[in-house]
Write an enzyme that holds these catalytic residues in place. Structure first.
Site, PDB file in Angstrom:
ATOM      1  N   ASP A  68       0.886  -0.819   0.207  1.00 51.68           N
ATOM      2  CA  ASP A  68       0.027  -0.286   0.162  1.00 51.68           C
ATOM      3  C   ASP A  68       1.103   1.290  -0.107  1.00 51.68           C
ATOM      4  O   ASP A  68       1.947   1.251   0.502  1.00 51.68           O
ATOM      5  CB  ASP A  68      -0.826   0.215   0.978  1.00 51.68           C
ATOM      6  CG  ASP A  68      -0.242   0.112   2.176  1.00 51.68           C
ATOM      7  OD1 ASP A  68      -0.249   1.372   3.113  1.00 51.68           O
ATOM      8  OD2 ASP A  68       0.110  -0.826   3.224  1.00 51.68           O
ATOM      9  N   SER A  69       0.492   2.431  -1.021  1.00 53.35           N
ATOM     10  CA  SER A  69       1.283   3.501  -0.968  1.00 53.35           C
ATOM     11  C   SER A  69       2.533   3.473  -1.367  1.00 53.35           C
ATOM     12  O   SER A  69       3.021   2.858  -2.280  1.00 53.35           O
ATOM     13  CB  SER A  69       1.035   4.194   0.856  1.00 53.35           C
ATOM     14  OG  SER A  69       1.045   5.937   0.672  1.00 53.35           O
ATOM     15  N   ALA A  70       3.397   4.090  -0.154  1.00 55.27           N
ATOM     16  CA  ALA A  70       4.797   3.310  -0.378  1.00 55.27           C
ATOM     17  C   ALA A  70       5.241   1.965  -0.697  1.00 55.27           C
ATOM     18  O   ALA A  70       6.553   1.614  -1.316  1.00 55.27           O
ATOM     19  CB  ALA A  70       5.909   3.975   0.418  1.00 55.27           C
ATOM     20  N   SER A  91      -2.860  -1.404  -3.842  1.00 52.28           N
ATOM     21  CA  SER A  91      -3.250  -0.207  -3.071  1.00 52.28           C
ATOM     22  C   SER A  91      -2.424   1.274  -2.944  1.00 52.28           C
ATOM     23  O   SER A  91      -2.087   1.687  -2.289  1.00 52.28           O
ATOM     24  CB  SER A  91      -3.384  -1.092  -1.690  1.00 52.28           C
ATOM     25  OG  SER A  91      -4.071  -2.049  -2.243  1.00 52.28           O
ATOM     26  N   HIS A 128      -7.337   7.675   1.444  1.00 56.38           N
ATOM     27  CA  HIS A 128      -6.669   7.039   1.271  1.00 56.38           C
ATOM     28  C   HIS A 128      -5.806   6.038   2.518  1.00 56.38           C
ATOM     29  O   HIS A 128      -6.052   6.088   3.658  1.00 56.38           O
ATOM     30  CB  HIS A 128      -4.923   8.766   1.136  1.00 56.38           C
ATOM     31  CG  HIS A 128      -3.731   7.619   1.090  1.00 56.38           C
ATOM     32  ND1 HIS A 128      -3.149   6.955   0.105  1.00 56.38           N
ATOM     33  CD2 HIS A 128      -2.466   6.950   1.260  1.00 56.38           C
ATOM     34  CE1 HIS A 128      -2.234   6.788  -0.728  1.00 56.38           C
ATOM     35  NE2 HIS A 128      -1.615   6.895   0.939  1.00 56.38           N
TER      36      HIS A 128
END
Length: 320
Positions: free
Chosen positions: A163-165, A193, A292
């Site tokens: 997810d994200s980074a 994600s 987010h």
């Protein structure tokens, strides 16, 4: 007047602060929990060192049913988020998410902990993640150092996610697997994600507020001090001329959230991948009214439950 050691040099609250003396104060993602049996999901977990050099660990998850079954399960290698600066693989957030996912999907999951910026700037996170994947791959013939992977993981049915980074890391690791083959590991698909990608120019209807752009670039520069900026291929791989050409899998699921500024990069990733000549299937799923990584902060909401089931179905599509 000279600044004092206690003065804040960089303030990215509510995420972290950097002080004049170099001290890092993380404001989020600092709590950790031990591995073990989760009675709610009947998922077992353990921590194992994958790099003696850096003393980094992975947390491995298996459903309790695996101990009485001869069938090997799809293998998920997961990279946590946190802008490369906060969170760990051992936080309650990721423990809860992966317990639920492993239970729902009936998979083996390996959650990778990597060294974080700014103490360990980019590319440490990518280097550690690749080292972890190589360690995982060393079990393909049943002779690796960790018996759970030897006995229960199906190395013909491997997925990367984050997810994200962590989604950013998953993309770059998938590219690397096509350039540096790992014996015995078949990368089937990837789940991104709310991927953390950026660029110098807006895409879609991204917020054009200069303060928003300055903050996003500022956090990236904190993680990667030697970066060329927002068009660095590490943060903006989508505009690279070779994008998609070396993606080491044939199926990609991208999850975005309606109120997340990063959602347009997820849709852009899909569009560019389809037009890159990549021979595979890509799908985007957008959660209405969500922000987010909402699925981590609100795991019981209806959209998070639906997302979990979608990811589980994606990984079980090719299960024998």
């Amino acid at each position: 007047m000279e600044p004092t050691a206690s003065e804040i040099r960089i303030d990215f609250a509510p995420m972290l602060r950097v002080y004049q003396d170099g001290r890092i104060e993380r404001l989020l993602g600092t709590q950790t929990v031990p591995p073990g049996l989760d009675p709610k999901t009947n998922v077992e977990s353990k921590d194992v060192v994958y790099s003696q050099e850096t003393a980094q660990c992975v947390r491995i998850y298996v459903p309790g049913t695996v101990f009485t079954s001869a069938q090997k399960l799809p293998l998920l290698v997961y990279f946590h988020g946190g802008r490369f600066c906060i969170e760990t693989a051992f936080s309650p957030t990721y423990r809860n998410y992966l317990n639920a996912l492993v239970s729902e999907a009936k998979i083996v999951a390996v959650s990778v902990d990597y060294r974080r910026a700014p103490e360990h700037p980019i590319p440490a996170a990518y280097d550690d993640s690749w080292t972890a994947l190589k360690w995982v791959a060393s079990h393909y013939d049943g002779n690796g150092p960790e018996q759970w992977l030897n006995r229960y993981a199906d190395f013909e049915n491997v997925y990367l996610s984050g997810d994200s980074a962590g989604a950013n890391i998953a993309h770059h690791i998938a590219i690397k697997t096509s350039k540096e083959k790992l014996d015995g590991m078949n990368l089937v698909g990837m789940i991104l994600s709310h991927p953390y990608f950026w660029g110098k120019e807006p895409v879609g209807d991204e917020d054009k507020n200069p303060a928003v752009w300055a903050e996003i670039e500022g956090i990236w520069r904190l993680a990667s001090p030697t970066t060329s900026g927002s068009d660095d291929p590490l943060i903006n791989p989508i505009d690279d001329q070779s994008f998609g050409r070396f993606l080491g899998c044939k199926r990609v699921l991208i999850c975005v959230a309606e109120n997340d500024i990063l959602k347009y990069r997820g849709w852009y990733y899909c569009e560019k991948l389809k037009n890159s000549g990549w021979d595979g299937e890509v799908e985007v799923v957008e959660a209405e009214g969500e922000d987010h990584v909402f699925h981590l902060s609100k795991p019981c909401c209806s959209n998070a439950v639906a997302k979990l089931k979608k990811v589980a179905e994606f990984m079980n599509q090719d299960k024998a």
